[in-house]
Scaffold this motif. Structure first.
Motif, mmCIF file in Angstrom:
data_model
loop_
_atom_site.group_PDB
_atom_site.id
_atom_site.type_symbol
_atom_site.label_atom_id
_atom_site.label_comp_id
_atom_site.label_asym_id
_atom_site.label_seq_id
_atom_site.Cartn_x
_atom_site.Cartn_y
_atom_site.Cartn_z
ATOM 1 N N ASP B 95 7.593 21.636 -13.117
ATOM 2 C CA ASP B 95 7.141 22.860 -12.405
ATOM 3 C C ASP B 95 6.634 23.903 -13.399
ATOM 4 O OD1 ASP B 95 7.791 21.665 -10.048
ATOM 5 O OD2 ASP B 95 9.723 22.663 -9.814
ATOM 6 N N GLY B 96 5.834 23.450 -14.348
ATOM 7 C CA GLY B 96 5.211 24.346 -15.316
ATOM 8 C C GLY B 96 6.101 24.802 -16.449
ATOM 9 N N GLN B 97 7.352 24.426 -16.432
ATOM 10 C CA GLN B 97 8.314 24.837 -17.462
ATOM 11 C C GLN B 97 8.522 23.670 -18.427
ATOM 12 O OE1 GLN B 97 10.076 27.861 -16.294
ATOM 13 N NE2 GLN B 97 10.586 28.240 -18.451
ATOM 14 N N PRO B 127 11.994 18.841 -4.516
ATOM 15 C CA PRO B 127 10.664 18.421 -4.981
ATOM 16 C C PRO B 127 10.322 19.065 -6.335
ATOM 17 C CG PRO B 127 10.462 20.091 -3.278
ATOM 18 C CD PRO B 127 11.929 19.870 -3.473
ATOM 19 N N TYR B 128 9.648 18.297 -7.169
ATOM 20 C CA TYR B 128 9.246 18.797 -8.492
ATOM 21 C C TYR B 128 7.856 18.265 -8.818
ATOM 22 C CZ TYR B 128 14.204 19.805 -9.228
ATOM 23 O OH TYR B 128 15.461 20.280 -9.108
ATOM 24 N N HIS B 129 7.153 19.019 -9.669
ATOM 25 C CA HIS B 129 5.908 18.501 -10.237
ATOM 26 C C HIS B 129 6.152 18.277 -11.728
ATOM 27 C CE1 HIS B 129 1.703 17.608 -10.658
ATOM 28 N NE2 HIS B 129 1.656 18.431 -11.721
ATOM 29 N N VAL B 130 5.978 17.031 -12.154
ATOM 30 C CA VAL B 130 6.251 16.671 -13.550
ATOM 31 C C VAL B 130 4.915 16.440 -14.251
ATOM 32 C CG1 VAL B 130 7.429 15.041 -15.073
ATOM 33 C CG2 VAL B 130 8.373 15.531 -12.825
ATOM 34 N N THR B 131 4.743 17.094 -15.395
ATOM 35 C CA THR B 131 3.522 16.915 -16.185
ATOM 36 C C THR B 131 3.900 16.355 -17.543
ATOM 37 O OG1 THR B 131 2.811 18.987 -15.162
ATOM 38 C CG2 THR B 131 1.400 18.094 -16.892
ATOM 39 N N LEU B 132 3.111 15.383 -18.009
ATOM 40 C CA LEU B 132 3.422 14.740 -19.302
ATOM 41 C C LEU B 132 2.175 14.677 -20.157
ATOM 42 C CD1 LEU B 132 5.162 12.368 -17.107
ATOM 43 C CD2 LEU B 132 6.401 12.890 -19.205
ATOM 44 N N ARG B 133 2.395 14.864 -21.463
ATOM 45 C CA ARG B 133 1.283 14.779 -22.414
ATOM 46 C C ARG B 133 1.729 13.979 -23.638
ATOM 47 N NH1 ARG B 133 1.678 19.748 -20.319
ATOM 48 N NH2 ARG B 133 3.035 20.479 -21.989
ATOM 49 N N LEU B 134 0.846 13.149 -24.148
ATOM 50 C CA LEU B 134 1.192 12.340 -25.322
ATOM 51 C C LEU B 134 0.012 12.281 -26.284
ATOM 52 C CD1 LEU B 134 3.134 9.037 -25.465
ATOM 53 C CD2 LEU B 134 0.929 9.127 -26.588
ATOM 54 N N GLU B 146 -2.593 12.304 -20.565
ATOM 55 C CA GLU B 146 -1.953 13.343 -19.759
ATOM 56 C C GLU B 146 -1.780 12.812 -18.340
ATOM 57 O OE1 GLU B 146 -3.039 17.457 -20.016
ATOM 58 O OE2 GLU B 146 -4.205 17.097 -21.837
ATOM 59 N N ALA B 147 -0.700 13.207 -17.700
ATOM 60 C CA ALA B 147 -0.488 12.748 -16.324
ATOM 61 C C ALA B 147 0.400 13.743 -15.594
ATOM 62 C CB ALA B 147 0.176 11.371 -16.315
ATOM 63 N N GLY B 148 0.316 13.769 -14.283
ATOM 64 C CA GLY B 148 1.175 14.631 -13.470
ATOM 65 C C GLY B 148 1.672 13.864 -12.264
ATOM 66 N N PHE B 149 2.943 14.064 -11.896
ATOM 67 C CA PHE B 149 3.526 13.361 -10.742
ATOM 68 C C PHE B 149 4.275 14.354 -9.878
ATOM 69 C CE2 PHE B 149 3.706 10.416 -14.391
ATOM 70 C CZ PHE B 149 2.893 9.399 -13.925
ATOM 71 N N ASP B 150 4.155 14.158 -8.569
ATOM 72 C CA ASP B 150 4.985 14.924 -7.636
ATOM 73 C C ASP B 150 6.146 14.035 -7.233
ATOM 74 O OD1 ASP B 150 3.627 17.412 -7.383
ATOM 75 O OD2 ASP B 150 2.003 16.281 -6.412
ATOM 76 N N ILE B 151 7.319 14.515 -7.463
ATOM 77 C CA ILE B 151 8.490 13.708 -7.096
ATOM 78 C C ILE B 151 9.392 14.504 -6.172
ATOM 79 C CG2 ILE B 151 8.490 12.317 -9.225
ATOM 80 C CD1 ILE B 151 10.788 14.115 -10.246
ATOM 81 N N ASN B 152 10.163 13.785 -5.369
ATOM 82 C CA ASN B 152 11.150 14.443 -4.500
ATOM 83 C C ASN B 152 12.504 13.802 -4.823
ATOM 84 O OD1 ASN B 152 12.388 15.952 -2.602
ATOM 85 N ND2 ASN B 152 11.603 14.812 -0.849
ATOM 86 N N LEU B 153 13.228 14.430 -5.682
ATOM 87 C CA LEU B 153 14.457 13.837 -6.232
ATOM 88 C C LEU B 153 15.608 13.939 -5.231
ATOM 89 C CD1 LEU B 153 15.341 12.554 -8.948
ATOM 90 C CD2 LEU B 153 16.198 14.799 -9.607
#
Lengths: 530, 173
Positions: B95-97, B127-134, B146-153
């Motif tokens: 979530d941007g953090q 629900p969360y938005h996860v962003t990843l960078r490598l 780079e990728a982003g996923f919406d998950i509902n944990l």
């Protein structure tokens, strides 16, 4: 007895053991049989493990299904075997740590006894490893928790090409081959454990690896009833799409897991290493002070091997004769193993205080506490008691009679006193009777001191107590450090019985030359002490 | 020689008393063998695990003509590379953090193996938005993947994020 935590623990153990003596009897007291119990539990785990292996499948889904089948559908044989397998493993941990703490409290871990202590340290880890690999095989929620936490800890070492924890990321990543590997580990590690347990007992003679039949029946019976009353639980099947949030924790084999979860991996590995180094180094922190090892006097040794058979620490061996005398063998003392308990001196047929030709020398003797010195001590102690019903006490330094008292001679072990010394005291009129006060029964500090003394007095083991010694003038008391009041009561009653007896008929009083020799020995002993 | 063992029938009191005491011990052991339960993950939370192995690029340069000429004909590779690989750099935001950022060194004594990442992140359900960078090449600015996923944990759910360079980078198991 010294002060501090060790003395406190020792007193605690002694009191508990004396209580259990009354419940189980001295022969079956589990606290005096911790080593044999550990072996017995190992064999229960092994036999039930082999039985369970018949029904176990090594597939990702088959593993859990087979354990569920044997636990539920066939609870009456395979389910009981599984519960026995688990509870006996847990009890092994309990027995192992009680054994460890007890040996530390009794100061039986250092000096010449370091080997058994040090070789016991890897046994601890292998017991844990055996249990942990076993838990993985069940593949329920607890197994998933153990597998994930263990692999995360192992991966922190950075020695694996592919992190093991990746196997548990998702259901499709775990293969049946992994269970085949686990089964191999769960067989190989206990086999190594057996090897380590065998090494652990190598430096003691007649190591007890089987508990008495009665205690074995009681233990197995209790385990079977316990397994029927409280069958080992089986959690829900592992599911790698979820996290086992709450698990049925085994607080014996898995008690470290909450700690592993709470602390960084580096701290855990440092702790493991630190604990291992500390345990291995404990026998030298500080090292034990022990007397000079036993010394062999070949002029008085015909290689009869009685000392070899009686030494509890395998410190004496028979070797070919080296001095040309017409005997095939002589004995040799391994100084690295000799604890100077003096049991060998008590076993030597040459150890007779009646000898009057030349100085009193025996076949195997303690340089710090020779037979001549012991005879002098006995004669000197006789001067400290008078009146009717006098008693000389040959006391063990680890039992109830450790403190100084009139007529008391404290020895490293009561089996150090040859039976002829008892004969000597009575026939020379040094006292009306002899009390032999050793460690608590079945809890001898030097393993066989109580047993050998009893067998010698009962004429079952050489050297025998001569028939002419009136048995009513000999008292044996087996009492632990916490039983001093009982010791005092028994000694007083014995003294009263002796006082009521007529004077001993076959008295042959001490001759002046014997008394003079004893005075010389006492003076020499005093000079050495100064 | 040893003393003869006492026949068991003469030891009935010890068998009964000892048996009762041993049974109490076994039941105590059986209880502690499963209770009290251990709460490994707080209630109302789930777990996101980021786990990947990926090799950073190797530092290569072209051989000079002279170097190529000095080599036997069958060994004339146009590039020469250091054995050691570059570290990989990874960042993860929820979530941007930013919740995770690290530079993972290559594995192996010579640094020739892949870099490995394994990170657990416990989160309350929702629900969360996860962003990843490598990034796997220090000579290139920014991130190669780079990728982003919406998950509902969900409670006690485990979501695993993996990486495969051949399949466009990050993916969820």
């Amino acid at each position: 007895m010294t002060h501090g935590p060790r003395a406190l623990l020792r007193r605690g153990f002694d009191r508990s053991e004396r209580l259990l003596d009354r419940t189980f009897g001295p022969d079956w007291n589990p606290l005096a049989q911790l080593g044999p119990l550990g072996w017995f539990l190992f064999w229960i785990v092994t036999v039930t493990g082999v039985y369970l292996f018949i029904f176990f499948d090594t597939g990702v889904t088959d593993a859990y299904a087979s354990v569920a089948w044997l636990s539920r559908d066939h609870w009456w044989h395979a389910g009981v075997a599984r519960s026995l397998h688990r509870y006996a493993s847990d009890m092994m941990v309990l027995v192992m740590f009680t054994h460890l703490i007890r040996e530390w409290a009794m100061d039986r871990y250092r000096g010449k006894r370091w080997f058994s202590w040090v070789t016991g340290v890897p046994v601890i880890w292998f017991v844990y490893l055996s249990g942990i690999t076993g838990y993985w095989l069940v593949w329920d929620q607890l197994a998933q928790y153990v597998a994930t936490t263990s692999s995360e800890l192992l991966d922190s070492l950075g020695i694996f090409a592919e992190p093991i924890a990746r196997n548990f990321l998702a259901p499709n990543l775990l293969s049946s081959r992994f269970f085949t590997l686990l089964v191999f580990l769960h067989i190989a590690i206990p086999l190594l454990l057996l090897l380590l347990m065998w090494v652990h007992i190598q430096r003691i003679t007649e190591a007890r690896t089987q508990p008495p039949r009665g205690l074995a029946i009681i233990t197995l019976g209790a385990l079977v009833v316990g397994a029927l009353l409280m069958p080992a639980p089986l959690g829900a099947a592992a599911d790698l799409d979820t996290v086992p949030a709450q698990v049925d924790m085994d607080w014996f084999l898995l008690s470290l897991y909450p700690v592993i979860e709470s602390l960084p991996a580096g701290v855990i590995w440092t702790g493991v290493l630190g604990f291992t180094v500390l345990m291995v180094g404990l026998p030298w922190l500080p090292p034990a002070r022990s007397g000079a090892p036993a010394q062999v006097f070949l002029d008085h040794c015909n290689g009869c091997a009685r000392c070899v058979e009686d030494c509890p620490y395998a410190a004496i061996t028979l070797v070919p004769r080296s001095d040309g005398l017409p005997f095939t063998h002589e004995v040799e003392v391994n100084p690295a193993r000799c604890v100077s308990c003096g049991i060998c001196m008590g076993a030597c047929p040459s150890s007779t205080p009646f000898r009057r030709s030349g100085g009193l020398v025996t076949g195997i003797d303690l340089p710090d506490r020779s037979l001549a010195a012991l005879r002098a001590e006995v004669i000197a102690a006789a001067d400290s008691v008078s009146g009717r019903g006098t008693v000389l006490t040959l006391a063990c330094a680890h039992g109830a009679a450790t403190g100084p008292a009139p007529g008391r001679i404290v020895l490293p072990c009561v089996a150090m006193a040859p039976p002829s010394l008892v004969d000597y005291i009575i026939s020379r009129g040094l006292a009306d009777g002899v009390a032999v006060a050793g460690c608590a029964e079945r809890d001898c500090h030097n393993r066989f001191g109580v047993k050998w003394t009893l067998d010698r007095f009962a004429r079952l083991r050489d050297p025998y107590l001569r028939k002419r010694v009136p048995r009513e003038r000999v008292l044996t008391i087996w009492a632990g450090p916490s039983e001093t009041p009982q010791l005092v009561t028994q000694l007083a009653a014995f003294s009263a019985r002796l006082a009521a007896m007529p004077a001993y008929e076959n008295l042959r009083p001490l001759q002046p030359d014997e008394a003079a020799e004893a005075d010389e020995a006492a003076a020499a002993m005093k000079a050495t002490a100064q | 020689m040893t003393a003869t063992p006492i026949p068991l029938r003469k030891c009935l009191p010890q068998l009964v008393l000892g048996g009762v005491l041993s049974l109490v011990l076994v039941l105590g052991v059986a209880f502690l063998s499963a209770r009290p339960m251990w709460q490994s993950l707080p209630e109302g939370t789930g777990l996101v695990r980021l786990s990947l192995t990926h090799s950073g690029v190797r530092n290569c340069r072209a051989r000079t003509a002279q170097e190529l000429a000095d080599l036997p004909a069958n060994m004339r590779d146009r590039e020469v590379c250091e054995r050691r690989r570059a570290p990989i750099r990874i960042e993860m935001d929820i979530d941007g953090q930013q919740v995770f950022a690290t530079e993972a060194a290559p594995s192996g004594l010579a640094g020739s193996g892949p870099s490995r990442i394994y990170q657990r992140i416990e989160l309350p359900t929702g629900p969360y938005h996860v962003t990843l960078r490598l990034a796997d090449d220090p000579s290139v600015a920014g991130f190669a993947y780079e990728a982003g996923f919406d998950i509902n944990l969900q409670a006690a759910q485990s979501i695993a994020i993996d990486f495969d360079a051949a399949s466009d980078g990050f993916y969820l198991h």
